[in-house]
Design an enzyme around this catalytic site. Structure first.
Site, short mmCIF file in Angstrom:
data_model
loop_
_atom_site.label_atom_id
_atom_site.label_comp_id
_atom_site.label_asym_id
_atom_site.label_seq_id
_atom_site.Cartn_x
_atom_site.Cartn_y
_atom_site.Cartn_z
N ASP A 55 82.08 77.72 110.94
CA ASP A 55 80.78 77.50 111.57
C ASP A 55 80.88 77.57 113.09
O ASP A 55 79.88 77.49 113.79
CB ASP A 55 80.16 76.18 111.10
CG ASP A 55 81.01 74.95 111.41
OD1 ASP A 55 82.09 75.10 111.99
OD2 ASP A 55 80.57 73.84 111.06
N SER A 56 82.10 77.80 113.57
CA SER A 56 82.31 78.15 114.98
C SER A 56 81.52 79.38 115.37
O SER A 56 81.30 79.64 116.56
CB SER A 56 83.79 78.37 115.26
OG SER A 56 84.35 79.26 114.31
N ASP A 94 83.25 77.50 105.82
CA ASP A 94 82.75 76.20 106.22
C ASP A 94 81.41 75.88 105.56
O ASP A 94 80.52 76.73 105.48
CB ASP A 94 82.54 76.16 107.73
CG ASP A 94 83.77 75.70 108.48
OD1 ASP A 94 84.62 75.01 107.89
OD2 ASP A 94 83.88 76.02 109.68
N LYS A 122 85.13 74.41 102.93
CA LYS A 122 85.70 73.39 103.82
C LYS A 122 84.60 72.42 104.24
O LYS A 122 83.53 72.86 104.66
CB LYS A 122 86.36 74.01 105.05
CG LYS A 122 86.99 72.95 105.99
CD LYS A 122 87.89 73.59 107.02
CE LYS A 122 87.14 74.26 108.14
NZ LYS A 122 86.36 73.28 108.96
N GLU A 124 83.84 68.62 106.43
CA GLU A 124 84.33 67.71 107.44
C GLU A 124 84.01 66.27 107.04
O GLU A 124 82.85 65.95 106.73
CB GLU A 124 83.70 67.99 108.81
CG GLU A 124 84.02 69.36 109.37
CD GLU A 124 83.41 69.59 110.73
OE1 GLU A 124 83.47 70.74 111.21
OE2 GLU A 124 82.86 68.63 111.34
N GLU A 191 92.45 68.48 112.95
CA GLU A 191 92.15 69.01 114.26
C GLU A 191 92.33 67.94 115.33
O GLU A 191 91.86 66.82 115.19
CB GLU A 191 90.70 69.54 114.31
CG GLU A 191 90.32 70.14 115.65
CD GLU A 191 88.99 70.88 115.63
OE1 GLU A 191 88.56 71.34 116.70
OE2 GLU A 191 88.39 70.99 114.55
#
Length: 275
Positions: A55-56, A94, A122, A124, A191
């Site tokens: 999602d960067s 993501d 993925k 978070e 991270e």
């Protein structure tokens, strides 16, 4: 030092079982973010084992100031593009902000990403994700759990700060990691944590561990593609190295990254954090 013969293109598709064996054998593996078919092909040629459709893209492709505006439709579009350019890499995608706030919502959106071409999704978060991870795992959807600095929670964290610096915070990350693995997480990604913590977490869990700013002792490393090519729009983070140097082509930069990760040259001490 990089040489054209160091990085070898895998001859078979990378699978979860292959990544697990690489962990057991002590062989490092590589991951880069990617958002389209052309760069995916170049990464395949350079021997990159895993690709993260991150999602960067909200920041490096769309020009947003964070990852929060990225939608599940955006992620499906770019995941499908990467899939079309891919020959062997294992594709992680993501789950964007607020696309997995409940287990059922997560299941619906994870299914979309898997149908678009992802091999794994993925998410978070920590312990609160356990029920979601369990549901996805039971339904046959592989999960990577992202802990430490979680960019989707940047406003809650008060910025992009190193996590797990004191014992209580480190112990919490370990406890949440073990809980998520028990719930069915197949890979963990850390991270911006101290390198010593990255090492101890990697040794403590049975699943492969990917690090970004988590030291050199994790099983795999990931960087944002634009960062490692030196085309980031702001000041690069401490854990970033520019591989597009010395007259290299982009594909050679990818291969140099693979070689440096596998040989232990990257990340070097200057790319890591102390407690």
């Amino acid at each position: 030092m990089y040489s054209d013969t160091t990085a070898k293109k895998p001859t078979r598709p990378i699978t979860l079982s292959k990544l697990q064996k690489m962990k057991q054998d002590g062989e490092k593996f590589t991951c880069l973010t990617c958002y389209d078919a052309t760069f995916t092909h170049a990464m395949n040629q350079a021997g990159v084992e895993t690709i993260l459709v991150g999602d960067s893209l909200g920041m490096v492709v769309q020009g947003q100031d964070s990852t929060l505006p990225v939608s599940i439709e955006d992620m499906c579009y770019h995941t499908a593009a990467v899939k079309r350019g891919n020959s062997h890499a294992f594709i992680l995608a993501d789950m964007p902000f607020m696309s997995y706030s409940t287990p059922n919502q997560a299941l619906e959106n994870a299914a979309k990403l898997m149908q678009a071409g992802a091999n794994m999704v993925k998410l978070e978060g920590g312990s609160w994700l356990a029920d979601t991870v369990r549901l996805l795992s039971e339904r046959g959807i592989p999960v990577c759990a992202h802990l430490g600095l979680t960019p989707q929670a940047v406003h809650k964290l008060g910025g992009y700060k190193v996590q797990g610096k004191d014992k209580a915070a480190a112990d919490l990350i370990l406890a949440e990691s073990l809980e998520l693995v028990a719930a069915g997480a197949d890979i963990l990604l850390y991270e911006c944590i101290p390198s010593a913590l990255g090492k101890s977490l990697t040794e403590a869990v049975s699943v492969p561990v990917i690090g970004i700013g988590a030291g050199s002792e994790t099983d795999g490393q990931v960087l944002v593609m634009h960062d490692m090519l030196g085309v980031n729009m702001g000041r690069p983070a401490k854990f970033v190295k520019n591989f597009l140097t010395e007259g290299r082509t982009i594909e050679q930069a990818f291969a140099a990254y693979v070689a440096d990760v596998k040989s232990g040259v990257f990340p070097a001490p200057e790319h890591t954090f102390d407690a």
